[in-house]
Motif scaffolding. Structure first.
Motif, mmCIF file in Angstrom:
data_model
loop_
_atom_site.group_PDB
_atom_site.id
_atom_site.type_symbol
_atom_site.label_atom_id
_atom_site.label_comp_id
_atom_site.label_asym_id
_atom_site.label_seq_id
_atom_site.Cartn_x
_atom_site.Cartn_y
_atom_site.Cartn_z
ATOM 1 N N TYR A 155 0.836 -1.205 0.000
ATOM 2 C CA TYR A 155 0.000 0.000 0.000
ATOM 3 C C TYR A 155 0.870 1.254 0.000
ATOM 4 O O TYR A 155 0.541 2.254 -0.638
ATOM 5 C CB TYR A 155 -0.962 0.012 1.195
ATOM 6 C CG TYR A 155 -2.014 -1.069 1.106
ATOM 7 C CD1 TYR A 155 -2.986 -1.035 0.114
ATOM 8 C CD2 TYR A 155 -2.041 -2.123 2.006
ATOM 9 C CE1 TYR A 155 -3.951 -2.029 0.014
ATOM 10 C CE2 TYR A 155 -2.996 -3.122 1.924
ATOM 11 C CZ TYR A 155 -3.947 -3.073 0.928
ATOM 12 O OH TYR A 155 -4.900 -4.047 0.827
ATOM 13 N N GLN B 216 -0.586 6.008 -7.275
ATOM 14 C CA GLN B 216 -1.342 5.223 -8.244
ATOM 15 C C GLN B 216 -1.857 3.932 -7.623
ATOM 16 O O GLN B 216 -1.115 3.223 -6.942
ATOM 17 C CB GLN B 216 -0.390 4.862 -9.397
ATOM 18 C CG GLN B 216 -1.058 4.169 -10.545
ATOM 19 C CD GLN B 216 -0.022 3.536 -11.459
ATOM 20 O OE1 GLN B 216 1.171 3.780 -11.327
ATOM 21 N NE2 GLN B 216 -0.495 2.716 -12.367
ATOM 22 N N GLY B 217 -3.115 3.630 -7.841
ATOM 23 C CA GLY B 217 -3.658 2.379 -7.332
ATOM 24 C C GLY B 217 -3.447 1.238 -8.310
ATOM 25 O O GLY B 217 -2.879 1.405 -9.377
ATOM 26 N N GLY C 98 -8.226 -1.735 -9.234
ATOM 27 C CA GLY C 98 -9.439 -1.220 -8.598
ATOM 28 C C GLY C 98 -9.209 -0.657 -7.206
ATOM 29 O O GLY C 98 -10.123 -0.130 -6.575
ATOM 30 N N ASP D 165 -7.765 2.257 -5.200
ATOM 31 C CA ASP D 165 -7.242 3.593 -5.467
ATOM 32 C C ASP D 165 -6.338 4.033 -4.316
ATOM 33 O O ASP D 165 -6.230 3.363 -3.292
ATOM 34 C CB ASP D 165 -8.374 4.596 -5.727
ATOM 35 C CG ASP D 165 -9.334 4.684 -4.567
ATOM 36 O OD1 ASP D 165 -9.008 4.199 -3.461
ATOM 37 O OD2 ASP D 165 -10.432 5.235 -4.758
ATOM 38 N N VAL D 166 -5.683 5.153 -4.521
ATOM 39 C CA VAL D 166 -4.723 5.624 -3.523
ATOM 40 C C VAL D 166 -5.420 5.924 -2.202
ATOM 41 O O VAL D 166 -4.864 5.701 -1.124
ATOM 42 C CB VAL D 166 -3.963 6.863 -4.053
ATOM 43 C CG1 VAL D 166 -3.106 7.475 -2.951
ATOM 44 C CG2 VAL D 166 -3.093 6.475 -5.231
ATOM 45 N N LYS D 167 -6.653 6.400 -2.293
ATOM 46 C CA LYS D 167 -7.385 6.698 -1.069
ATOM 47 C C LYS D 167 -7.584 5.414 -0.252
ATOM 48 O O LYS D 167 -7.374 5.400 0.968
ATOM 49 C CB LYS D 167 -8.745 7.317 -1.423
ATOM 50 C CG LYS D 167 -9.657 7.573 -0.231
ATOM 51 C CD LYS D 167 -10.869 8.396 -0.636
ATOM 52 C CE LYS D 167 -11.905 8.458 0.489
ATOM 53 N NZ LYS D 167 -12.629 7.197 0.665
#
Lengths: 607, 607
Positions: A369, A377-378, A381, A383-385
């Motif tokens: 992570y 960048q994720g 599916g 995402d960075v959040k």
């Protein structure tokens, strides 16, 4: 004791459990990084850790640092080892190539940090502390500040510190007193005393860059009035050369329980020249960047302690003889059986193994992570959040749970050796002493527990937890029809259900009696840690079952890979069978509430 | 840190909980001993412990012992303190007046040992080790041996040791190699090396009397071929004066984690003159006399660690400030609240208090049985056989449970101090290091667990356990109608029921798979410890409720006796509410069996 890098298990976790090659290939910055390249980095670090750092570990413990007239001298061999460490590029593994870094993903850097740290934690703190200064300058520095400091910090020519703690202010940074007064030239005069500054003074580098928390004149009280300053030991001239000595000096070094080769300094700032970094009065917010990094770093210390304890314990338990096994003679050629045959010894050895390998899986899992966050960048599916939320949730768990279990493991290591464990020459007691700090610094276990339960879980109304339990649910669903995995899936699902129920109850309790939450936090953290490792042990077992299926008759030697995968499953079974019962106590204690904890009047506590 | 003798609690346990005056009055040897006399002894010991021994505790840790050319020098101040200790008669509190002892009951001696030990454990080991030698000579020596050695050992002019361990033989004494060859004059030539000999060499006394385990020529293999020998450092002439130096020498002292002021010696016996004590080949049986004494002594170290941790932790927690309490501002005059307001800190402080005071109750409770055994006389329908059985059952519980909880407490002490706990000057980390040995020596926790479950409980077909649970049942029956006590009686009865059920299941398991017993033993020991302390906490609460009833309105100050009794009840409630949930994990682990512990093939444990 001689540390041996656990490359087989590291590679299992990186490549087989977490598919690091596919992970890297989907992050453009790292897409050249195939398994072979990763393995060559790991091998280089393993060699260095085993041959250079491990032999210096007991040297550093015996000699400690010397403090003479404001100067600190590191133990014999540290300067040379530091030089080699820099030459290998280990100071700048994950740093940006713009400023001399190698640009490797954090997940690979962490694996290397695990080895250098396990081999010699006190040594690894010198370059380790620079990471906080580097991260702070990278994220919050002006271009000029980056240009002035980053290159030398990354190469290791200079080192860095984080100057937070004061004698009256540790966990509570809101009450620090160090002052920053504006100078005419835009710099500040920093005045105050900082304590517990690791690597605050030493002889390994030509300059030391301190990041200092201080208060501007008229700053608001508490945490909202703290600013960050860069305070170099030697001022840096405009041409980059070293200028005059700044008014920061080391007043003494602490005598402490362990990590004796790491200089823990009292630093006196007597109107030292400092440069504001980041916005005024927002210093604590800027610190959060660094804190996650530092907490994961400390979590690695816990993992390293479990690994060291495991290695030491199993070597001794396979060699030392005492008594006959309760089920009859095992080692017919000896006057007594090897102690690995005794259930209580096995229990301790397996516990260290389960925590070491489980902790490794957690650190590497979490580091993917970090890769995504740093790459901005994720993947697949995610995402960075989401990555950021997972990291927020898992960091306090990893920090507190892995350091506490690391300390427990270190003590098992001593216990397996019996009286010999108490003697310095075996290295097992040093592991206990060195590791004890990990449950204290970078936020105590109790602080992590509040961070997890109050800030992360309840603060997100359960969203951060739900992110993770959804992952676990998906894993359980994937193996719903797998006969081999039922032994893990069924208890894991029950654990998750209880986790969510406990969280729900605590959310209710929070509204009526905050002390119930406070009294539950540490148990909640332990519970979370046991479930997190259960998930990762179940995943490891799933991979191992898959791999085992490929072995034919005659290929099933317990000493090769077949034995390795088989041991993974047996360790997972041990973890589920013998470690997870601990969760019952944590659940019961959370349900017990805070009444008996808070009932005593303070005046009734005498002494 | 400065130790303060917890006289109020000691007197509560002795006088109010255990009615020591009535107890002593019914044992003719001690019948003059009223509360006032007891208290004057306690006060003298408290003064000495606080003013002489406590200040030397950190001195001893810093300096350690020095080994120079075969001689051992104790730290600054130890010789003078030892001299005073002898003058106070503390070396011979419970020894027979026939040989210069004070003839006090063991239960009073233990209370004094608690104070001197808590103040400075490393110091207390020098006179402490003599007790084993004294007990051995008293019970097994010839009249001539008693006449030669006991008087000087009792006065402290000489000290004693127990020389059991060899480098290859610790828990398993059956494999020792030291040889004893008959000399023409009836003495023996002792040859071999012993390690881990506490007080094996030092500068406090003019002679040291070693009790040595060795093998006669043609002795049977194993534990049935071990004999005991008296080996004085200086031979004793017929007139009692010191003769020539014996061929026993100190080869080195160990560098160890803690108790640094206690010399842990390698002793080389090079044909040293020794005198057989007790029957040939029955040395280990003779040792049992000593072992219970030594194990109770070590249990006191655990209690002392909890007490020290409690005192240090509560002082700091009532002084140090950090953050605001979760339920709102408590200390309005301060920038942050004192940390005792935080539930997690309270939890740790209360845990140390519950273990210290609970452990004290256990030690003193058990010591009354020692009094009866030593007086050769029962009390109130309790015969010596029953007392002996109770002691047999409670000794491994006290030794292992109090040392493990003492170590836990010591760590809480560090944790309450945060980073400061890791620094030597506060004394909290020394407590951790000093205490760690207590779980190892005199039989590790794992050895005690096997002793309790296999030898004592299953070995007596449950009789020894039934003796104790009957006592608990009687207590519960006595308070069956007491509303105040129901909160303790109900869970206590449930705990006892489970204890008996677990025992029954393990008796069945023993017949089919001994490893299930081996894997359960440590958990069984912890479970037994928690129940034992629950019983003693319930009894303490019962006394406290009774006492509280006598206070009128206006007399209920929380700072005086009212507060003391009220705190007893609150601590009992804390113990039942927050500590006893730990038993659930132990029960679950016992039920989990040994399969996952034993499954791994030894070759699968790599390194």
């Amino acid at each position: 004791m001689q540390y041996v890098a656990p490359l087989r298990d590291m590679q299992f976790v990186m490549h087989e459990l977490l598919d690091s090659q596919a992970h890297y290939q989907r992050l453009p910055a790292y897409q050249e990084l195939d398994n072979q390249t990763v393995n060559s980095y790991l091998q280089a670090a393993a060699d260095f850790a085993e041959t250079v750092l491990s032999p210096l570990n007991s040297v550093g413990d015996k000699e400690g640092c010397r403090f003479v007239d404001g100067q600190v001298f590191t133990p014999t061999g540290f300067k040379q080892a530091y030089q080699s460490y820099c030459e290998l590029g280990f100071t700048a593994l994950a740093a940006s190539p713009t400023y001399g870094g190698l640009g490797l993903p954090s997940s690979l850097a962490k694996a290397i940090d695990e080895m250098t740290g396990a081999a010699n934690w006190a040594f690894s703190m010198y370059p380790g502390l620079s990471h906080g200064a580097i991260a702070t300058i990278e994220h919050h520095g002006t271009q000029a500040q980056k240009d002035t400091y980053l290159q030398h910090l990354n190469t290791g020519a200079w080192s860095g510190t984080m100057c937070l703690t004061e004698s009256q202010a540790g966990s509570d940074l809101g009450i620090i007193k160090t002052r920053a007064t504006p100078n005419a030239d835009g710099s500040y005069a920093i005045t105050g005393q900082k304590i517990f500054i690791s690597a605050g003074e030493h002889d390994l580098t030509e300059n030391i860059i301190h990041i200092v928390l201080a208060r501007l004149p008229d700053a608001p009280a508490g945490t909202k009035g703290i600013s960050l300053f860069i305070v170099p030991k030697f001022l840096v001239n405009d041409d980059g050369s070293l200028g005059e000595r700044n008014a920061v000096s080391c007043g003494s070094i602490e005598h402490k329980m362990g990590i004796k080769a790491s200089a823990t300094c009292v630093l006196n700032f007597d109107g030292a020249t400092g440069y504001l970094i980041g916005p005024e009065n927002r210093g604590l917010n800027c610190m959060f960047t660094f804190m996650n990094v530092a907490r994961i770093g400390t979590a690695i210390q816990g993992l390293a302690a479990s690994e060291l304890a495991f290695q030491g314990a199993i070597r001794y338990a396979k060699d030392r003889t005492a008594m006959r096994a309760m089920t009859g003679v095992k080692d017919t050629d000896k006057a007594a059986d090897r102690i690995i045959h005794h259930p209580a010894v096995r229990e301790m050895v397996l516990t260290t193994k389960a925590f070491a390998e489980g902790g490794r899986a957690l650190i590497y899992f979490l580091s993917q992570y970090v890769d995504m966050i740093e790459a901005g960048q994720g993947i697949d599916g995610i995402d960075v959040k989401f990555a950021d939320e997972m990291l927020s949730l898992l960091t306090p768990i990893a920090k507190a749970f892995l350091t506490e279990t690391g300390f427990e493991s270190a003590n098992h290591g001593v216990q397996v050796y019996g009286g010999h464990g108490y003697i310095s020459e075996w290295g097992m007691e040093q592991n206990v002493r060195d590791t004890r700090i990990a449950c204290l610094y970078e936020g105590t276990t109790e602080i992590q527990a509040i961070d997890l339960l109050v800030r992360k879980v309840l603060g997100s109304k359960g969203q951060l937890l739900a992110n993770f339990t959804t992952l676990i649910d998906e894993f359980c669903a994937k193996y719903a029809d797998d006969d081999n995995l039922q032994q893990f899936i069924t208890p894991l699902q029950a654990l998750v259900k209880t986790w969510l129920n406990l969280t729900q109850s605590l959310a209710v309790a929070a509204a009526s009696n905050a002390d119930d939450v406070g009294a539950a936090a540490v148990d909640y953290l332990y519970y979370s840690g046991y479930v997190t490792l259960a998930y990762l042990w179940a995943r490891q077992a799933a991979v191992a079952y898959q791999k085992l299926a490929a072995f034919g008759d005659g290929e099933q030697s317990l000493q090769g890979d077949f034995g390795f995968y088989d041991a993974k499953i047996k360790t997972a079974q041990f973890y589920f069978g013998r470690i997870l019962p601990r969760t019952q106590t944590h659940v019961a204690r959370i349900k017990a509430g805070s009444a008996t904890v808070m009932a005593m009047d303070i005046e009734q506590f005498i002494y």
